[in-house]
Design an enzyme around this catalytic site. Sequence first.
Site, PDB file in Angstrom:
ATOM      1  N   HIS A 272      -1.131   9.236   4.679  1.00 25.28           N
ATOM      2  CA  HIS A 272      -2.400   8.951   5.355  1.00 25.28           C
ATOM      3  C   HIS A 272      -2.173   8.266   6.692  1.00 25.28           C
ATOM      4  CE1 HIS A 272      -1.810   5.117   3.054  1.00 25.28           C
ATOM      5  NE2 HIS A 272      -2.314   4.560   4.163  1.00 25.28           N
TER       6      HIS A 272
ATOM      7  N   HIS B  76      -1.973   2.008  11.077  1.00 27.18           N
ATOM      8  CA  HIS B  76      -0.633   2.391  10.624  1.00 27.18           C
ATOM      9  C   HIS B  76      -0.621   3.831  10.126  1.00 27.18           C
ATOM     10  CE1 HIS B  76      -2.358   0.985   6.706  1.00 27.18           C
ATOM     11  NE2 HIS B  76      -1.612   1.965   6.202  1.00 27.18           N
TER      12      HIS B  76
ATOM     13  N   GLU C  19       3.979   2.372   6.928  1.00 26.92           N
ATOM     14  CA  GLU C  19       3.913   2.070   5.499  1.00 26.92           C
ATOM     15  C   GLU C  19       4.695   3.146   4.763  1.00 26.92           C
ATOM     16  OE1 GLU C  19       0.591   1.360   1.950  1.00 26.92           O
ATOM     17  OE2 GLU C  19      -0.005   2.428   3.762  1.00 26.92           O
TER      18      GLU C  19
END
Length: 134
Positions: free
Chosen positions: A7, A79, A130
Site C-alpha cells: 500500500h 510512506h 514500511e
Amino acid sequence: MIGRLNHVAIAVRDLDAACAIYRDTLGATVTEPLPQPEHGVTVVFVNLPNSKVELMAPLGEGSPIASFVERNPQGGVHHVCYEVDDILAARDKLKAQGARVLGTGEPKIGAHGKPVLFLHPKDFLGTLVELEQV
C-alpha cells in the site's frame, strides 16, 4: 528481498473527508475506520485491483503522524509499504548493509494483523518505508 507493493499511505487531518473523496468522488471501496492505538493512528484502506491506499489520521496526543499533518494540512503521502516473506531476515540484512530501522528494531503488529517495521527515510531516497511480512 521486497515483494509487491502492499500500500501507499496518505496521512490526513480529516479521515471522513478523505474517505468521501475516495468513495464518493473516485468510486472506490473504502473499509471502516480501524483505530490503531499502539501506532497512534486510525486507518482505513481503499481497496484497488492491484494494491491498496491507506488513509490514516492521528489518534491521540502522541501520534507519530501529528507533526506530518501539521506540516501538510491538506494531507500527503506518508510512506510506502512493501511485502517481505521473512521480516526478521529482511531486517537483519538491511541493518548489515547500514540501513536504519526505526523504533526498537523489533516488529510490531500492523493494521493487517501482520508484523511490520519502518525504515529511516534518509536511507531510502527520502521515503519512509514500511515492510510487512506476508
